[in-house]
Structure formats: C-alpha cells, structure tokens
Scaffold this motif. Structure first.
Motif, PDB file in Angstrom:
ATOM      1  N   THR A 258       0.831  -1.205   0.000  1.00  0.00           N
ATOM      2  CA  THR A 258       0.000   0.000   0.000  1.00  0.00           C
ATOM      3  C   THR A 258       0.864   1.252   0.000  1.00  0.00           C
ATOM      4  O   THR A 258       0.531   2.255  -0.639  1.00  0.00           O
ATOM      5  CB  THR A 258      -0.937   0.003   1.222  1.00  0.00           C
ATOM      6  N   LEU A 259       1.990   1.208   0.713  1.00  0.00           N
ATOM      7  CA  LEU A 259       2.908   2.352   0.731  1.00  0.00           C
ATOM      8  C   LEU A 259       3.466   2.637  -0.650  1.00  0.00           C
ATOM      9  O   LEU A 259       3.729   3.785  -1.013  1.00  0.00           O
ATOM     10  CB  LEU A 259       4.063   2.087   1.703  1.00  0.00           C
ATOM     11  N   PHE A 260       3.675   1.579  -1.421  1.00  0.00           N
ATOM     12  CA  PHE A 260       4.265   1.719  -2.752  1.00  0.00           C
ATOM     13  C   PHE A 260       3.288   1.182  -3.793  1.00  0.00           C
ATOM     14  O   PHE A 260       3.633   0.346  -4.618  1.00  0.00           O
ATOM     15  CB  PHE A 260       5.591   0.967  -2.820  1.00  0.00           C
ATOM     16  N   THR A 261       2.047   1.668  -3.723  1.00  0.00           N
ATOM     17  CA  THR A 261       0.967   1.124  -4.553  1.00  0.00           C
ATOM     18  C   THR A 261       1.324   1.110  -6.025  1.00  0.00           C
ATOM     19  O   THR A 261       1.187   0.103  -6.714  1.00  0.00           O
ATOM     20  CB  THR A 261      -0.324   1.927  -4.334  1.00  0.00           C
ATOM     21  N   SER A 262       1.782   2.234  -6.526  1.00  0.00           N
ATOM     22  CA  SER A 262       2.040   2.322  -7.963  1.00  0.00           C
ATOM     23  C   SER A 262       3.080   1.302  -8.392  1.00  0.00           C
ATOM     24  O   SER A 262       2.879   0.552  -9.342  1.00  0.00           O
ATOM     25  CB  SER A 262       2.512   3.732  -8.328  1.00  0.00           C
ATOM     26  N   PHE A 263       4.205   1.253  -7.671  1.00  0.00           N
ATOM     27  CA  PHE A 263       5.260   0.311  -8.038  1.00  0.00           C
ATOM     28  C   PHE A 263       4.854  -1.123  -7.734  1.00  0.00           C
ATOM     29  O   PHE A 263       4.998  -2.015  -8.556  1.00  0.00           O
ATOM     30  CB  PHE A 263       6.549   0.647  -7.279  1.00  0.00           C
ATOM     31  N   GLY A 264       4.296  -1.327  -6.533  1.00  0.00           N
ATOM     32  CA  GLY A 264       4.007  -2.683  -6.083  1.00  0.00           C
ATOM     33  C   GLY A 264       3.040  -3.427  -6.956  1.00  0.00           C
ATOM     34  O   GLY A 264       3.302  -4.547  -7.398  1.00  0.00           O
ATOM     35  N   LEU A 265       1.899  -2.831  -7.238  1.00  0.00           N
ATOM     36  CA  LEU A 265       0.901  -3.521  -8.039  1.00  0.00           C
ATOM     37  C   LEU A 265       1.381  -3.737  -9.465  1.00  0.00           C
ATOM     38  O   LEU A 265       1.145  -4.775 -10.066  1.00  0.00           O
ATOM     39  CB  LEU A 265      -0.407  -2.726  -8.039  1.00  0.00           C
ATOM     40  N   ARG A 266       2.061  -2.757 -10.027  1.00  0.00           N
ATOM     41  CA  ARG A 266       2.515  -2.886 -11.417  1.00  0.00           C
ATOM     42  C   ARG A 266       3.548  -3.997 -11.564  1.00  0.00           C
ATOM     43  O   ARG A 266       3.606  -4.671 -12.591  1.00  0.00           O
ATOM     44  CB  ARG A 266       3.107  -1.557 -11.901  1.00  0.00           C
ATOM     45  N   LYS A 267       4.385  -4.181 -10.544  1.00  0.00           N
ATOM     46  CA  LYS A 267       5.442  -5.174 -10.644  1.00  0.00           C
ATOM     47  C   LYS A 267       5.016  -6.555 -10.158  1.00  0.00           C
ATOM     48  O   LYS A 267       5.476  -7.567 -10.676  1.00  0.00           O
ATOM     49  CB  LYS A 267       6.680  -4.712  -9.851  1.00  0.00           C
ATOM     50  N   ALA A 268       4.129  -6.610  -9.141  1.00  0.00           N
ATOM     51  CA  ALA A 268       3.777  -7.890  -8.538  1.00  0.00           C
ATOM     52  C   ALA A 268       2.618  -8.579  -9.232  1.00  0.00           C
ATOM     53  O   ALA A 268       2.629  -9.799  -9.397  1.00  0.00           O
ATOM     54  CB  ALA A 268       3.449  -7.691  -7.059  1.00  0.00           C
ATOM     55  N   ALA A 269       1.595  -7.823  -9.646  1.00  0.00           N
ATOM     56  CA  ALA A 269       0.390  -8.437 -10.211  1.00  0.00           C
ATOM     57  C   ALA A 269       0.671  -9.326 -11.423  1.00  0.00           C
ATOM     58  O   ALA A 269       0.083 -10.405 -11.541  1.00  0.00           O
ATOM     59  CB  ALA A 269      -0.632  -7.361 -10.556  1.00  0.00           C
ATOM     60  N   PRO A 270       1.542  -8.923 -12.355  1.00  0.00           N
ATOM     61  CA  PRO A 270       1.753  -9.765 -13.537  1.00  0.00           C
ATOM     62  C   PRO A 270       2.266 -11.172 -13.235  1.00  0.00           C
ATOM     63  O   PRO A 270       2.059 -12.081 -14.032  1.00  0.00           O
ATOM     64  CB  PRO A 270       2.789  -8.967 -14.345  1.00  0.00           C
ATOM     65  N   PHE A 271       2.933 -11.376 -12.082  1.00  0.00           N
ATOM     66  CA  PHE A 271       3.420 -12.710 -11.759  1.00  0.00           C
ATOM     67  C   PHE A 271       2.264 -13.675 -11.492  1.00  0.00           C
ATOM     68  O   PHE A 271       2.382 -14.871 -11.719  1.00  0.00           O
ATOM     69  CB  PHE A 271       4.340 -12.656 -10.524  1.00  0.00           C
ATOM     70  N   ILE A 272       1.147 -13.151 -10.992  1.00  0.00           N
ATOM     71  CA  ILE A 272      -0.017 -13.975 -10.691  1.00  0.00           C
ATOM     72  C   ILE A 272      -1.048 -13.878 -11.799  1.00  0.00           C
ATOM     73  O   ILE A 272      -1.577 -14.887 -12.267  1.00  0.00           O
ATOM     74  CB  ILE A 272      -0.643 -13.550  -9.346  1.00  0.00           C
ATOM     75  N   ALA A 273      -1.339 -12.668 -12.235  1.00  0.00           N
ATOM     76  CA  ALA A 273      -2.415 -12.445 -13.201  1.00  0.00           C
ATOM     77  C   ALA A 273      -1.998 -11.335 -14.171  1.00  0.00           C
ATOM     78  O   ALA A 273      -2.249 -10.156 -13.913  1.00  0.00           O
ATOM     79  CB  ALA A 273      -3.697 -12.064 -12.460  1.00  0.00           C
ATOM     80  N   PRO A 274      -1.366 -11.699 -15.286  1.00  0.00           N
ATOM     81  CA  PRO A 274      -0.827 -10.684 -16.206  1.00  0.00           C
ATOM     82  C   PRO A 274      -1.865  -9.706 -16.753  1.00  0.00           C
ATOM     83  O   PRO A 274      -1.633  -8.496 -16.806  1.00  0.00           O
ATOM     84  CB  PRO A 274      -0.216 -11.522 -17.338  1.00  0.00           C
ATOM     85  N   MET A 275      -3.027 -10.224 -17.182  1.00  0.00           N
ATOM     86  CA  MET A 275      -4.040  -9.340 -17.746  1.00  0.00           C
ATOM     87  C   MET A 275      -4.613  -8.410 -16.677  1.00  0.00           C
ATOM     88  O   MET A 275      -4.798  -7.212 -16.904  1.00  0.00           O
ATOM     89  CB  MET A 275      -5.167 -10.158 -18.383  1.00  0.00           C
ATOM     90  N   ALA A 276      -4.878  -8.953 -15.501  1.00  0.00           N
ATOM     91  CA  ALA A 276      -5.349  -8.124 -14.402  1.00  0.00           C
ATOM     92  C   ALA A 276      -4.301  -7.068 -14.047  1.00  0.00           C
ATOM     93  O   ALA A 276      -4.646  -5.929 -13.710  1.00  0.00           O
ATOM     94  CB  ALA A 276      -5.661  -8.988 -13.183  1.00  0.00           C
ATOM     95  N   GLY A 277      -3.027  -7.437 -14.136  1.00  0.00           N
ATOM     96  CA  GLY A 277      -1.959  -6.476 -13.889  1.00  0.00           C
ATOM     97  C   GLY A 277      -1.986  -5.325 -14.882  1.00  0.00           C
ATOM     98  O   GLY A 277      -1.772  -4.164 -14.506  1.00  0.00           O
ATOM     99  N   GLN A 278      -2.281  -5.616 -16.146  1.00  0.00           N
ATOM    100  CA  GLN A 278      -2.395  -4.552 -17.149  1.00  0.00           C
ATOM    101  C   GLN A 278      -3.555  -3.618 -16.835  1.00  0.00           C
ATOM    102  O   GLN A 278      -3.452  -2.392 -17.007  1.00  0.00           O
ATOM    103  CB  GLN A 278      -2.597  -5.165 -18.535  1.00  0.00           C
ATOM    104  N   ILE A 279      -4.663  -4.191 -16.389  1.00  0.00           N
ATOM    105  CA  ILE A 279      -5.827  -3.380 -16.047  1.00  0.00           C
ATOM    106  C   ILE A 279      -5.514  -2.469 -14.867  1.00  0.00           C
ATOM    107  O   ILE A 279      -5.835  -1.269 -14.876  1.00  0.00           O
ATOM    108  CB  ILE A 279      -7.034  -4.283 -15.738  1.00  0.00           C
ATOM    109  N   LEU A 280      -4.874  -3.020 -13.835  1.00  0.00           N
ATOM    110  CA  LEU A 280      -4.499  -2.215 -12.673  1.00  0.00           C
ATOM    111  C   LEU A 280      -3.506  -1.121 -13.053  1.00  0.00           C
ATOM    112  O   LEU A 280      -3.594   0.011 -12.565  1.00  0.00           O
ATOM    113  CB  LEU A 280      -3.901  -3.116 -11.594  1.00  0.00           C
ATOM    114  N   GLU A 281      -2.567  -1.447 -13.922  1.00  0.00           N
ATOM    115  CA  GLU A 281      -1.592  -0.438 -14.353  1.00  0.00           C
ATOM    116  C   GLU A 281      -2.283   0.715 -15.060  1.00  0.00           C
ATOM    117  O   GLU A 281      -1.982   1.884 -14.818  1.00  0.00           O
ATOM    118  CB  GLU A 281      -0.543  -1.069 -15.272  1.00  0.00           C
ATOM    119  N   GLN A 282      -3.224   0.388 -15.951  1.00  0.00           N
ATOM    120  CA  GLN A 282      -3.959   1.436 -16.661  1.00  0.00           C
ATOM    121  C   GLN A 282      -4.782   2.272 -15.685  1.00  0.00           C
ATOM    122  O   GLN A 282      -4.862   3.499 -15.805  1.00  0.00           O
ATOM    123  CB  GLN A 282      -4.865   0.801 -17.720  1.00  0.00           C
ATOM    124  N   HIS A 283      -5.375   1.616 -14.711  1.00  0.00           N
ATOM    125  CA  HIS A 283      -6.166   2.328 -13.699  1.00  0.00           C
ATOM    126  C   HIS A 283      -5.287   3.289 -12.904  1.00  0.00           C
ATOM    127  O   HIS A 283      -5.687   4.434 -12.629  1.00  0.00           O
ATOM    128  CB  HIS A 283      -6.822   1.312 -12.761  1.00  0.00           C
TER     129      HIS A 283
END
Length: 317
Positions: A258-283
C-alpha cells in the motif's frame, strides 16, 4: 478473454467512479488474495464444476483461469461502460456452449444459468471484501458496507443473475450462503480444480513465478476461508493459532504494498495475473475519460451492446 488495456476508461467512469467502494476495494493489494479464495470457492458448486470440467484446458492452465476471471471482475468494477458491457457479452458467449448433465445430481447444468452466475458473482465480491477487511484497512463502516453491496448488485446486472435474487446487504449475503450451502459439495473434478489453483505445479505450464505465488497466496486465502470448506476441500487446514500467525505477516506485506501502490501492483500483479496487472496499471495511470460521469449498466447496454439491448438473463430463460 482478449483485452486492450488502453480501452479501460475511454468514455466515462463506468458504473461507480472514483469515490466508490468498488474502486477502493477491487484495486487494493488485498484483492489478489481475495480473488484466489473466490476462484477456488467456485468449485463447491457442482453445476459450475461440471461446466469448468468441460473446459479441460483450465486444469492445465490455472494462471489463465484465475487471470481471465479476475480481469473480468476488475473491468466490471473500474472499467468504463463500453468496456464492461462488451466484456460481459464476450463472457456470456464463451460460456454459452458449456451445457450438459451434472454427474452428481443428474440435472442439466449451464455455465450461464442465473444460479451459477450468482454464485460466481457473490463469492467474488464477498471474498475480495473479506481479504480487504482481514489483511487491509479493516472493517468497513456501516455506510461503506451498504454502499459496497449496492454496487455489488449493480455489477450483477452484467451477468445473467436474476435481480430479485441478488443480495443487497451483508445480512442478505449471509442468508444467501445459508440457502445455497446444502447444494455445495466436493467432487473429484472440484478437488482437481482447487488443487491446481492452490498448489500449482511449475510443470503444468503456469511457470515457476505463478506456482510460487499461488502457494504463498493460498496460505492467506485459506486463513480467511470457513473451516467447514477447508475440511471439505484441499485447503491448508491449519490450526487457528497458525491462521493468526499467517495473518500478521500478510497484513505487513499488504501495508508495504500500500505504501508503494504504484510500483508494487505494477510489478507484482503480472506474476499472478498478467491481464489483471495490465488493467491495474492502466487504472493507476489515472487518465480521465472523455466524460467525467458514471453510467448505469442499462445505459451502457443501450449505447454499446454488440448483441442488442435485452437483459442478459432473458437470453437463457
């Protein structure tokens, strides 16, 4: 499900907007924990399991199973009206051929049936909220809780759920789970599907990163799953004290993300769910839509539907 992330928010803020509980909870780092719980719980519905078993590729590609479903829920929660309505129509089209006889009851199943779609929808929204409250900021206020379940009911309009069956409060959600519990069960096919999601092998094509990530996530998602379900399914049925021991470091990890939301979600999400990671990055880019307003599912269907304006549940009734 194909998805162009640049189309996430072209026209409007979708159904909820920046001040909604949907945006807050579905884009929190806890969402990935909750959604693993949701996609596993789905298998306790024998009719859904029969439909999933028909699509055998799901058992050999658990990453896509979680990612595609997670991406759809994210689009419904934070995408614009056009993206959300067309994603829901695509999903209904994919589900349409999934019909047959459920082997336990001998009754006919359909992946698009209102009962099956409601189970998918409620387990998704409930699981993401549960993870948010346990591993994130904590319980919602009564006002936030009421708003969240109102938004859940609006999102259900994208699926074949019958409006009168959709819970609209936490109490109604409890009543829903109590009502459907007698039909829930495990089976060989369900057990196989849950194991592929909770204890993924790197040899099944998902890769080492997903195999490791899914197993770590499963410790947290198991800890927020009812004990009777954990006994019935292939969960980590750990003692209550170990559940508490798991929750503390999980909360710390979520806090760091949460402290590093922008970096954390963009870097971590693709390892589990690549498409969801793209959606979060765009958001997270926060680019405004053409119109700074929200829209209803009915309006979105009228404006952007590729299949006409009839409610989705009417198509299979």
């Amino acid at each position: 499900m194909g998805f162009d992330p640049t189309t996430l928010r072209r026209d409007d803020y979708g159904f909820f907007g920046p001040d909604s509980m949907s945006w807050k909870i579905w884009t929190a780092p806890t969402a990935v924990i909750g959604f693993q719980r949701a996609v596993v719980l789905e298998h306790f519905d024998p009719f859904l399991t029969a439909a999933v078993a028909d699509a055998r590729g799901i058992y050999t590609d658990p990453r896509s199973r979680l990612d595609n479903t997670f991406a759809y829920f994210l689009i419904a929660a934070i995408g614009d009206g056009r993206t959300a309505i067309q994603a829901s129509e695509h999903l209904m089209q994919v589900h349409a051929p999934m019909t047959g006889i459920e082997p336990i009851s001998g009754k006919r199943y359909s992946a698009n049936s209102p009962e099956t779609q409601l189970w998918i929808h409620i387990t998704g929204w409930h699981s993401v909220l549960k993870a948010y409250e346990v591993f994130g900021p904590g319980p919602l206020t009564p006002e936030e809780d009421a708003q969240f379940w109102r938004e859940c009911a609006i999102a259900a309009e994208l699926q074949t759920c019958k409006p009168e069956d959709v819970p609209r409060s936490r109490a109604e959600v409890r009543e829903y789970f109590a009502r459907v519990r007698p039909r829930l069960c495990n089976s060989e096919a369900a057990d196989e599907g849950m194991r592929h999601l909770l204890r993924t092998s790197p040899r099944n094509g998902a890769g080492i990163s997903y195999a490791l990530g899914s197993r770590l996530l499963s410790l947290a998602s198991s800890a927020i799953t009812p004990r009777w379900m954990r006994t019935l399914g292939p969960y980590y049925n750990t003692p209550a004290l170990l559940d508490l021991a798991i929750k503390l470091p999980a909360r710390i990890i979520v806090w760091l993300f949460t402290l590093f939301t922008s970096f954390g979600l963009r870097k971590a999400a693709p390892f589990i769910a690549p498409m969801a990671g793209q959606i979060l990055e765009q958001h997270l880019k926060g680019e405004p839509p053409a119109k700074l307003e929200t829209i209803t599912p009915a309006q979105a269907r009228e404006l952007y539907s590729l299949r006409g304006t009839a409610p989705a549940h009417a198509e299979i009734s």
